[in-house]
Enzyme design. Structure first.
Site, PDB file in Angstrom:
ATOM      1  N   ASP A   1     -10.981   2.021  -3.025  1.00  0.00           N
ATOM      2  CA  ASP A   1     -11.509   1.729  -1.687  1.00  0.00           C
ATOM      3  C   ASP A   1     -13.031   1.761  -1.699  1.00  0.00           C
ATOM      4  OD1 ASP A   1      -9.226   1.209  -0.280  1.00  0.00           O
ATOM      5  OD2 ASP A   1      -8.932   3.262   0.425  1.00  0.00           O
TER       6      ASP A   1
ATOM      7  N   ASP B   1       0.826  -1.212   0.000  1.00  0.00           N
ATOM      8  CA  ASP B   1       0.000   0.000   0.000  1.00  0.00           C
ATOM      9  C   ASP B   1       0.862   1.264   0.000  1.00  0.00           C
ATOM     10  OD1 ASP B   1      -2.343   1.510   0.106  1.00  0.00           O
ATOM     11  OD2 ASP B   1      -3.208   0.312   1.737  1.00  0.00           O
TER      12      ASP B   1
HETATM   13  C1  GLA Z   1      -5.777   1.729   2.333  1.00  0.00           C
HETATM   14  C2  GLA Z   1      -6.239   0.576   1.463  1.00  0.00           C
HETATM   15  C3  GLA Z   1      -7.269  -0.242   2.212  1.00  0.00           C
HETATM   16  C4  GLA Z   1      -6.680  -0.718   3.514  1.00  0.00           C
HETATM   17  C5  GLA Z   1      -6.176   0.452   4.328  1.00  0.00           C
HETATM   18  C6  GLA Z   1      -5.440  -0.021   5.568  1.00  0.00           C
HETATM   19  O1  GLA Z   1      -6.775   2.663   2.496  1.00  0.00           O
HETATM   20  O2  GLA Z   1      -6.733   1.025   0.241  1.00  0.00           O
HETATM   21  O3  GLA Z   1      -7.695  -1.333   1.433  1.00  0.00           O
HETATM   22  O4  GLA Z   1      -5.643  -1.613   3.253  1.00  0.00           O
HETATM   23  O5  GLA Z   1      -5.305   1.267   3.571  1.00  0.00           O
HETATM   24  O6  GLA Z   1      -4.992   1.021   6.348  1.00  0.00           O
END
Ligand code: GLA
Length: 697
Positions: free
Chosen positions: A520, A452
């Site tokens: 997301d 990420d």
């Molecule tokens: C980001 C990702 C999510 C999750 C969060 C965790 O927002 O897109 O899918 O993994 O981080 O903090």
């Protein structure tokens, strides 16, 4: 195939359906000659023999015609290359030769004053032309260093038409890759990112069709995509005489890419171009095939169905709870179980722990191995979330190395989501990250890494010294190197690129990751539009999509049926992200059936050709995937109107003379009927959806 004209100064590159030609003049100017449907060398030579444009007092004879316009000389367009030393700005190129390979061409030039060499590289991959440039400082050790203010990967030139339309995808967090199309005005239209990563705002891609208009399945479409995961810019320029050029490369502005030291070289990422005569759908299918065949690692195999508890548990995770979820997931037919954020360091919320990549002893007292082994016993692969490029100020790493983050000396350090960006231009930071991640992957049987990146650059600046200049240049180079080394050391581990959803999706990251987190936003209706935009460039094979809870907890509280959520997510790489401890027995039974159905259609969805039958614009939308004798149609009705059944959906790419058995209804259809009258979906309710599997009989 690459062909060379009789005088050695015309080059013709031809893919299966398209050609691209360039021509070197007697004054060593490299001019664009042709890009469009496939032509012969004789056609290209006839074009080369055409008269030059009329001389006009205030117009440059080169603007709009060059393969790679540079700063310096008779040009007024924004240059792809701008180089200077302390006294001379701009370059002047002398042709030194060309290297021709089976599907590759390199044209070499030299600037004696700056002691620079440049090679423009063209590589054919089907009908996709990959272009890039290499700049070499040939000077001796005492030669002056050169300031490279801008170095784009390529300039693409379109044929002159009465007018053009520009198609792009735009968005923001939670609302990525939404399709937008508008007339191209005069002057420049610029898209890009100055954020240090690709960004949620645009995919680095544009498509142009002439004003008379291409459609989904007809007409000429020119499109270009940049293979870069840092800051970038694509400028579409309509010149006063109507010529259109598209220039793209690293960095969002012109204030400096790097300082080029003697005896060093600079290589740009690829800016790929595609001509398609088959409309936007044809262009997408060519891009998808290109990525599956030449970009995405191991794309001939399908991706597993995954489970991820992020939406269900957020930061509140523990080993026992993950075990319970793993059992539930395995029972649904899930194949890959991923532990998301908050398994490490002191991470209990977004204020702490980033940077400390060892299991939190309170949450995983014996490390990750016991859970990973249990997941394996359940017949699933085991995955883990990391965000290696970041650090929370409240972490052991930051306390030990406060100087390791991007910052401006004496200035405040900007925090987003309470985190700072590690300075990957530093060798010690890179070495530390590799050691930590390598150790992590050795510590437990980990099969999958969700990588990420949850904030943009703000304080990177442009410090002097190696790696100076555009901050994302060094950062992204180091990131690529880190992933490449980890992949080499752990070849069985798959990687997902995530950046708060789709903030880092591009051909560069896709050449070293197995799939991406699309957004997301897991609302199944919003997702249809996001997926529609995403599919313009990227294949379903990399487009991760989760079924989460209803009402949608992450974004908008919308209520939708499991059927609608599953069929929406089945358009990509299916995953489940709901709280399985709260799904009823009947919901779980239904989910089991959907997962089983998905596994059946998966090769067609992930590896087949995509036809977007109807866009998600309010009523009925549908896509069709075709692979060999199999077709899968997914249809969604957003809102039902007047109690009427929506019109049948006309299918594509079927044999009109053949018959097709629908495995879902048991009906046999004539190909011609499906093509011309269409398939009746029978959808009648708001937010309803259906899957049709058709097999040629
Ligand atoms: C980001 C990702 C999510 C999750 C969060 C965790 O927002 O897109 O899918 O993994 O981080 O903090």
């Amino acid at each position: 195939m690459v062909e060379v004209g009789e005088d050695g100064r015309t080059w013709l590159l031809s893919g299966p359906t398209s050609s691209y030609a360039l021509r070197l003049t007697g004054r060593d100017e490299l001019l664009h000659l042709y890009w469009g449907p496939r032509v012969t060398l004789r056609d290209a030579e006839a074009l080369a023999a055409g008269p030059p444009p009329p001389a006009r007092g205030f117009e440059s004879p080169l603007d709009g015609r060059e393969e790679y316009p540079v700063a310096g000389g008779p040009r007024f367009v924004r240059p792809a290359l701008a180089v200077r030393d302390s006294t001379v700005h701009g370059t002047e190129w002398r042709y030194t030769g060309a290297a021709v390979g089976e599907d590759e061409l390199q044209v070499h030039f030299r600037d004696p004053l700056h002691q620079l060499g440049i090679s423009l590289t063209y590589r054919l991959r089907g009908d996709v032309v990959e272009r890039s440039a290499v700049l070499v400082h040939e000077g001796g050790v005492r030669a002056p260093a050169l300031d490279v203010l801008r170095m784009d990967s390529a300039t693409w030139t379109l044929p002159v038409r009465d007018g053009w339309r520009l198609t792009q995808v735009h968005g923001r967090w939670g609302a990525e890759s939404r399709l937008a199309r508008s007339a191209l005005g005069y002057g420049e239209q610029v898209i890009g990112s100055g954020r240090g990563h690709t960004g949620h705002q645009h995919l680095p891609w544009v498509a142009l069709d002439a004003e008379e208009g291409a459609g989904e399945e007809h007409g000429e479409v020119y499109s270009c995509a940049l293979a870069w995961s840092g800051s970038w810019r694509i400028a579409v320029h309509r010149l006063p005489d109507g010529a259109v050029q598209i220039t793209g490369g690293v960095g969002h502005d012109d204030s400096g890419v790097t300082v080029l030291q003697p005896r060093t070289a600079l290589v740009t990422p690829v800016f790929a171009g595609l001509y398609s005569g088959g409309g936007f759908g044809g262009a997408s299918r060519a891009w998808h095939a290109y990525q599956r065949d030449h970009v995405i690692p191991g794309a001939e195999t399908v991706r597993p169905v995954l489970y991820n508890s992020w939406e269900a548990t957020r930061f509140d995770i523990a080993e026992e709870q993950q075990r319970t979820l793993a059992h539930r997931a395995a029972d649904l037919g899930v194949e890959l179980f991923v532990v998301d954020d908050a398994w490490f360091g002191g991470r209990v919320d977004d204020r702490t722990g980033l940077g400390d990549w060892t299991p939190n002893p309170d949450r995983f007292p014996h490390g990750l191995a016991p859970l990973a082994e249990e997941v394996h016993r359940l017949g699933m692969r085991f995955g883990i979330w990391v965000e290696p490029e970041m650090v929370n100020p409240d972490s052991d790493l930051y306390r030990a190395h406060p100087d390791w983050v991007q910052h401006q000396p004496g200035r405040a350090r900007t925090e987003f989501r309470n985190q700072l960006v590690l300075d990957l231009a530093r060798e010690d930071v890179r070495a530390h990250l590799y050691r930590q991640l390598h150790r992590l992957l050795d510590s437990a049987p980990i099969d999958y890494v969700k990588w990420d990146f949850n904030r943009s650059f703000t304080d990177a600046g442009r410090p002097a010294g190696p790696g100076a200049g555009e901050p994302s240049w060094a950062h992204v180079g180091a990131l690529y190197d880190l992933i490449d080394r980890l992949r080499a050391a752990h070849p069985a581990v798959a990687f997902e690129s995530c950046s708060g959803g789709g903030g880092r999706v591009d051909l560069g990251i896709l050449s070293r990751t197995d799939q991406v987190w699309t957004s997301d936003n897991t609302d199944p209706l919003d997702r249809l539009a996001i997926q529609h935009g995403f599919s313009q460039l990227h294949p379903a094979r990399v487009m991760a999509a989760w079924v989460t809870d209803s009402p949608n907890a992450q974004l908008n509280g919308r209520v939708s049926s499991p059927r609608f959520r599953f069929v929406s997510a089945m358009a990509g790489v299916l995953g489940i992200g709901g709280d399985l401890t709260r799904w009823s027995e009947s919901e779980r039974a239904e989910a089991r059936d959907w997962v089983a159905l998905y596994k059946e259609i998966r090769p067609t969805v992930q590896l087949g050709d995509l036809y977007r039958l109807r866009p998600p614009e309010g009523g009925l939308s549908a896509v069709q995937y075709v692979r060999g004798d199999d077709s899968v149609v997914l249809a969604w009705l957003q809102a039902q109107r007047y109690g009427e059944e929506p019109a049948p959906v006309r299918l594509r790419a079927l044999d009109p003379a053949a018959s097709y058995l629908c495995l879902d209804t048991g009906e046999t259809h004539r190909g011609a009927v499906l093509l011309h009258r269409g398939l009746r979906t029978g959808l009648r309710c708001d937010l309803d959806a259906a899957v049709f599997r058709l097999r040629r009989v």
